[in-house]
Design a protein around this motif. Structure first.
Motif, short mmCIF file in Angstrom:
data_model
loop_
_atom_site.label_atom_id
_atom_site.label_comp_id
_atom_site.label_asym_id
_atom_site.label_seq_id
_atom_site.Cartn_x
_atom_site.Cartn_y
_atom_site.Cartn_z
N UNK A 132 29.66 48.30 49.39
CA UNK A 132 31.30 46.94 49.78
C UNK A 132 30.39 46.46 48.57
N UNK A 133 32.04 44.93 48.27
CA UNK A 133 31.56 44.46 47.01
C UNK A 133 33.02 43.72 48.41
N UNK A 134 32.91 42.36 47.85
CA UNK A 134 33.72 41.75 47.93
C UNK A 134 33.83 39.91 47.20
N UNK A 135 35.42 39.50 46.78
CA UNK A 135 34.97 38.45 46.02
C UNK A 135 35.90 37.15 46.87
N UNK A 171 40.63 27.48 47.63
CA UNK A 171 39.76 27.14 48.30
C UNK A 171 38.33 27.83 48.57
N UNK A 172 37.92 28.68 48.30
CA UNK A 172 37.36 29.53 48.46
C UNK A 172 37.02 30.52 49.62
N UNK A 173 35.95 30.43 50.90
CA UNK A 173 36.10 31.30 51.71
C UNK A 173 34.89 31.15 52.66
N UNK A 225 32.07 29.69 50.79
CA UNK A 225 31.89 30.00 48.87
C UNK A 225 32.57 29.57 48.67
N UNK A 226 32.60 29.41 47.07
CA UNK A 226 33.65 28.44 46.54
C UNK A 226 34.38 29.45 46.30
N UNK A 227 35.50 29.38 45.28
CA UNK A 227 36.90 29.87 44.77
C UNK A 227 36.11 30.90 43.88
N UNK A 228 36.39 31.84 44.36
CA UNK A 228 36.43 33.60 43.03
C UNK A 228 34.89 33.72 42.26
#
Length: 292
Positions: free
Chosen positions: A79-82, A87-89, A29-32
């Motif tokens: 659950x949720x996350x970002x 640099x994304x993840x 995934x992209x940043x944010x």
């Protein structure tokens, strides 16, 4: 890997099959970006960050993970996350039904290890880091590797690693009792589940904010603040994100017209659908279909 992989953790999905209820999923995934939209499932999950950082929320608890860290999520936890940082993840999620550890006969292992794990009375640590939980992290790395290569007999090896994780955690005094939840937090969690279930059932039709607020019940303003605090998204953003994920699957089927897909997933106007789709997927529906 494109963002539609989020569907891999959709609540109704079967992870693996009945003979081996275990699934492995890789994400980028992209940043944010919201790497995991708010959801829950009955299976347990081991979420491992491979690159970058992720801020996770489990029910009302916030946890920050860096590369190498793993998060253990009990079945039923919202659950949720970002992605954090610039640099994304990239990460891997191992999802499994705790029932795969049960024995045909009720033996000592079932009584002292598996049943307490299923009841969350003796479950794995929430945050598993290589610095403090080297052996547990090593077992997770092995399961990720096995899920990638799938050599003959890898299913037995994965089941063995899960047993060894429970054994090592028990020996090290690391097993946690999460069977009791603060009544206020439990009430908030159950109310959120009710709202999310309603959205997932009624998303093809128009959904008013007042409808969702009445489910709890709260005023619309109270509800909007409550939903944002629990999910990190506004109710409208969550509904639009869920509808876009349903549209992604329909776009994979070329016989469906884009205008029909927009209506089928709850967007009243094609122009609004295109605009929202671009927001979440960084491309238009037609561009997404061409990529396929």
């Amino acid at each position: 890997m494109d963002q539609s992989i989020r569907l891999s953790l959709k609540e109704r999905q079967m992870h693996g099959d009945e003979s081996f209820p275990f699934g492995a999923y890789w994400y980028d995934f992209a940043p944010g970006a919201h790497v995991v939209d708010t959801h829950w499932h009955k299976e347990c999950e081991i979420f491992t960050v491979l690159d970058g950082e992720v801020l996770f929320q489990i029910d009302t608890e916030y946890i920050s993970l860096k590369a190498g860290d793993s998060l253990f999520i009990d079945g039923g936890d919202i659950h949720t996350g970002h992605a954090k940082g610039s640099q994304g993840c990239r990460f891997c999620a191992l999802v499994f039904d705790a029932g795969m550890l049960t024995s045909a006969n009720y033996d000592l292992i079932q009584d002292q290890l598996v049943l307490p794990f299923q009841e969350r009375k003796a479950t794995l640590p929430r945050l598993i880091s290589p610095e403090y939980h080297g052996e547990l992290s090593a077992h997770i790395s092995e399961m990720i590797s096995l899920s990638t290569t799938r050599p003959p007999g890898y299913e037995a090896a994965i089941k063995g690693h899960l047993f060894l994780m429970l054994s090592k955690a028990a020996a090290g005094g690391l097993l946690c009792n999460r069977s009791r939840t603060d009544s206020a937090d439990m009430s908030r969690t159950e109310r959120l589940k009710k709202v999310i279930a309603y959205i997932q059932t009624h998303y093809p039709q128009p959904i008013r904010l007042s409808e969702l607020a009445d489910l709890i019940p709260m005023s619309e303003g109270q509800f909007s603040r409550f939903f944002k605090s629990m999910t990190g998204q506004t109710p409208v953003d969550y509904m639009n994100s869920y509808r876009v994920r349903q549209a992604v699957e329909l776009l994979r089927q070329p016989e469906y017209k884009i205008s029909d897909i927009a209506m089928d997933v709850g967007f009243g106007h094609i122009s609004y659908f295109v605009r929202v789709f671009r927001k979440f997927m960084n491309c238009t529906p037609s561009e997404f279909r061409k990529k396929l």
